[in-house]
Motif scaffolding. Structure first.
Motif, PDB file in Angstrom:
ATOM      1  N   ALA A   7      16.579  11.849   6.502  1.00  0.00           N
ATOM      2  CA  ALA A   7      17.283  10.995   5.536  1.00  0.00           C
ATOM      3  C   ALA A   7      18.120   9.937   6.249  1.00  0.00           C
ATOM      4  N   LEU A   8      18.842  10.340   7.297  1.00  0.00           N
ATOM      5  CA  LEU A   8      19.649   9.375   8.056  1.00  0.00           C
ATOM      6  C   LEU A   8      18.768   8.380   8.805  1.00  0.00           C
ATOM      7  N   ALA A   9      17.641   8.861   9.348  1.00  0.00           N
ATOM      8  CA  ALA A   9      16.725   7.960  10.048  1.00  0.00           C
ATOM      9  C   ALA A   9      16.115   6.943   9.088  1.00  0.00           C
ATOM     10  N   THR A  10      15.816   7.374   7.872  1.00  0.00           N
ATOM     11  CA  THR A  10      15.284   6.451   6.867  1.00  0.00           C
ATOM     12  C   THR A  10      16.325   5.409   6.484  1.00  0.00           C
ATOM     13  N   LEU A  11      17.574   5.840   6.327  1.00  0.00           N
ATOM     14  CA  LEU A  11      18.648   4.892   6.026  1.00  0.00           C
ATOM     15  C   LEU A  11      18.797   3.864   7.147  1.00  0.00           C
ATOM     16  N   TRP A  12      18.768   4.303   8.393  1.00  0.00           N
ATOM     17  CA  TRP A  12      18.885   3.394   9.537  1.00  0.00           C
ATOM     18  C   TRP A  12      17.686   2.434   9.592  1.00  0.00           C
ATOM     19  N   HIS A  13      16.513   2.954   9.349  1.00  0.00           N
ATOM     20  CA  HIS A  13      15.300   2.132   9.423  1.00  0.00           C
ATOM     21  C   HIS A  13      15.276   1.068   8.329  1.00  0.00           C
ATOM     22  N   SER A  14      15.951   1.315   7.209  1.00  0.00           N
ATOM     23  CA  SER A  14      15.933   0.354   6.104  1.00  0.00           C
ATOM     24  C   SER A  14      16.704  -0.917   6.415  1.00  0.00           C
ATOM     25  N   PHE A  15      17.512  -0.913   7.461  1.00  0.00           N
ATOM     26  CA  PHE A  15      18.276  -2.098   7.849  1.00  0.00           C
ATOM     27  C   PHE A  15      17.523  -2.955   8.868  1.00  0.00           C
ATOM     28  N   PHE A  16      16.284  -2.603   9.178  1.00  0.00           N
ATOM     29  CA  PHE A  16      15.496  -3.341  10.161  1.00  0.00           C
ATOM     30  C   PHE A  16      14.217  -3.855   9.507  1.00  0.00           C
ATOM     31  N   SER A  17      13.610  -4.816  10.146  1.00  0.00           N
ATOM     32  CA  SER A  17      12.327  -5.332   9.670  1.00  0.00           C
ATOM     33  C   SER A  17      11.189  -4.452  10.183  1.00  0.00           C
ATOM     34  N   THR A  18      10.038  -4.598   9.583  1.00  0.00           N
ATOM     35  CA  THR A  18       8.879  -3.817   9.997  1.00  0.00           C
ATOM     36  C   THR A  18       8.217  -4.469  11.210  1.00  0.00           C
ATOM     37  N   PRO A  19       8.049  -3.733  12.323  1.00  0.00           N
ATOM     38  CA  PRO A  19       7.366  -4.331  13.491  1.00  0.00           C
ATOM     39  C   PRO A  19       5.889  -4.537  13.196  1.00  0.00           C
ATOM     40  N   LYS A  20       5.397  -5.723  13.540  1.00  0.00           N
ATOM     41  CA  LYS A  20       3.995  -6.052  13.299  1.00  0.00           C
ATOM     42  C   LYS A  20       3.420  -6.753  14.513  1.00  0.00           C
ATOM     43  N   GLY A  21       2.473  -6.110  15.157  1.00  0.00           N
ATOM     44  CA  GLY A  21       1.828  -6.692  16.328  1.00  0.00           C
ATOM     45  C   GLY A  21       2.815  -6.927  17.452  1.00  0.00           C
ATOM     46  N   ALA A  22       2.873  -8.169  17.932  1.00  0.00           N
ATOM     47  CA  ALA A  22       3.782  -8.509  19.026  1.00  0.00           C
ATOM     48  C   ALA A  22       5.195  -8.788  18.548  1.00  0.00           C
ATOM     49  N   ARG A  23       5.401  -8.784  17.240  1.00  0.00           N
ATOM     50  CA  ARG A  23       6.742  -9.065  16.717  1.00  0.00           C
ATOM     51  C   ARG A  23       7.513  -7.761  16.591  1.00  0.00           C
ATOM     52  N   PRO A  24       8.574  -7.559  17.346  1.00  0.00           N
ATOM     53  CA  PRO A  24       9.323  -6.294  17.295  1.00  0.00           C
ATOM     54  C   PRO A  24      10.203  -6.223  16.046  1.00  0.00           C
ATOM     55  N   SER A  25      10.693  -5.045  15.800  1.00  0.00           N
ATOM     56  CA  SER A  25      11.607  -4.840  14.684  1.00  0.00           C
ATOM     57  C   SER A  25      12.977  -5.422  15.019  1.00  0.00           C
ATOM     58  N   VAL A  26      13.577  -6.130  14.074  1.00  0.00           N
ATOM     59  CA  VAL A  26      14.896  -6.726  14.270  1.00  0.00           C
ATOM     60  C   VAL A  26      15.807  -6.297  13.136  1.00  0.00           C
ATOM     61  N   PHE A  27      17.098  -6.353  13.401  1.00  0.00           N
ATOM     62  CA  PHE A  27      18.086  -5.984  12.386  1.00  0.00           C
ATOM     63  C   PHE A  27      18.158  -7.078  11.322  1.00  0.00           C
ATOM     64  N   VAL A  28      17.981  -6.679  10.059  1.00  0.00           N
ATOM     65  CA  VAL A  28      18.008  -7.646   8.956  1.00  0.00           C
ATOM     66  C   VAL A  28      19.097  -7.319   7.940  1.00  0.00           C
ATOM     67  N   GLY A  29      19.886  -6.293   8.209  1.00  0.00           N
ATOM     68  CA  GLY A  29      20.982  -5.960   7.302  1.00  0.00           C
ATOM     69  C   GLY A  29      20.485  -5.482   5.950  1.00  0.00           C
ATOM     70  N   LEU A  30      20.964  -6.143   4.900  1.00  0.00           N
ATOM     71  CA  LEU A  30      20.634  -5.745   3.533  1.00  0.00           C
ATOM     72  C   LEU A  30      19.485  -6.548   2.934  1.00  0.00           C
ATOM     73  N   ASP A  31      18.702  -7.217   3.788  1.00  0.00           N
ATOM     74  CA  ASP A  31      17.613  -8.053   3.276  1.00  0.00           C
ATOM     75  C   ASP A  31      16.591  -7.251   2.482  1.00  0.00           C
ATOM     76  N   ASN A  32      16.282  -6.043   2.934  1.00  0.00           N
ATOM     77  CA  ASN A  32      15.316  -5.218   2.206  1.00  0.00           C
ATOM     78  C   ASN A  32      15.841  -4.844   0.829  1.00  0.00           C
ATOM     79  N   TYR A  33      17.156  -4.621   0.730  1.00  0.00           N
ATOM     80  CA  TYR A  33      17.739  -4.273  -0.566  1.00  0.00           C
ATOM     81  C   TYR A  33      17.826  -5.503  -1.469  1.00  0.00           C
ATOM     82  N   ARG A  34      18.050  -6.682  -0.878  1.00  0.00           N
ATOM     83  CA  ARG A  34      18.016  -7.914  -1.688  1.00  0.00           C
ATOM     84  C   ARG A  34      16.617  -8.168  -2.221  1.00  0.00           C
TER      85      ARG A  34
END
Length: 291
Positions: free
Chosen positions: A29-56
């Motif tokens: 549950a905590l790992a899912t909460l932490w992961h929700s604040f990052f973007s999804t890594p795709k190919g050569a693009r790594p995951s970055v912190f996006v804050g509340l963008d997923n919730y927006r």
């Protein structure tokens, strides 16, 4: 050999369960909460912190709101009916009847069937033109109806499947609770001239409240974790009319491969379940009589 302090032994006994609870419940549950604040890594693009963008994004997502609304209606339509049927069946099979064991088995059989098997059985019932319901309505001269292909009837059709699957499971808990009620209470109620309805409403039902609280929590979880039937029967269609919240999470995570947005949806689902469970405990626990 030195004995362990009395305060240490209980923690040692609880440690296996605590390790499993933390490893498979709290940490995910905590790992899912932490992961929700990052973007999804795709190919050569790594995951970055996006804050509340997923919730927006979730607030602006019409499919999410439709799935949430569908899920609330699904829970409202299945939980009370399944619990009421479970109580009625438990009261019936608790009586001294001929073939009582066979009747109990018949009620409990849907519970032990795999979810996929249940979905395929009811898929045959609902199939247009040659399904069982179509044969019955055709014999009665009624018009044909595509139960799973109509957005106005598909959610109700899924509710029927869930109620059929769960009512027998809840019946077992109510039957066990009824068998724990002392027969002296029934004799005292009969001496006072109470009817069967008065005895149930004034004596049995209050004593069944601990079981009802337990069943309510389980029914709530079941209503929000349904995904197997939807995958087999409707795949969320037509036009997302049968898409429930967990199925939408599955679709986002494994069909669209957007794990971060799926994590945000999961956090909202967990928060919603926790809030509803807290309200239920606060309201029902005050009315619960523990023997």
């Amino acid at each position: 050999m030195k004995r362990l302090p009395s305060s240490v032994l209980p923690w040692l006994l609880l440690s296996p369960a605590m390790v499993l609870l933390i490893a498979f419940t709290h940490y995910p549950a905590l790992a899912t909460l932490w992961h929700s604040f990052f973007s999804t890594p795709k190919g050569a693009r790594p995951s970055v912190f996006v804050g509340l963008d997923n919730y927006r994004l979730m607030v602006e997502d019409p499919v999410f709101w439709q799935a949430l609304c569908n899920n609330l209606w699904f829970a409202l339509g299945t939980i009370p009916v399944a619990i009421a049927l479970a109580i009625l069946m438990a009261l019936w099979v608790n009586e001294k009847l001929v073939g009582r064991g066979v009747l109990r088995l018949a009620y409990f059989t849907p519970t032990v069937l795999p979810m996929i098997a249940v979905a395929n059985i009811w898929l045959f019932f609902y199939t247009p033109q040659y399904g069982l319901l179509e044969q019955i309505t055709g014999a009665l001269g009624l018009p044909s109806h595509n139960w799973l292909g109509n957005p106005h009837s598909v959610l109700g059709a899924l509710m029927v499947v869930a109620i059929w699957k769960e009512a027998g499971f809840f019946m077992i808990f109510y039957l066990a609770a009824l068998q724990q009620i002392s027969p002296v209470l029934a004799e005292a109620a009969a001496l006072e001239g109470a009817s069967r309805w008065q005895y149930f409403w004034r004596v049995q039902f209050p004593l069944l409240m601990p079981t009802t609280l337990f069943v309510l929590i389980n029914a709530l979880i079941n209503a929000f974790r349904l995904v197997d039937h939807i995958v087999v029967m409707t795949r969320g269609g037509p036009d997302n009319a049968s898409s429930l919240l967990l199925y939408y999470i599955y679709e986002v995570g494994f069909a669209f491969w957007d794990s971060s947005y799926a994590a945000a949806l999961t956090v909202v689902l967990l928060a919603l379940l926790g809030l509803i469970a807290l309200v239920k405990f606060r309201i029902l626990d005050r009315r619960t009589h523990y023997q």
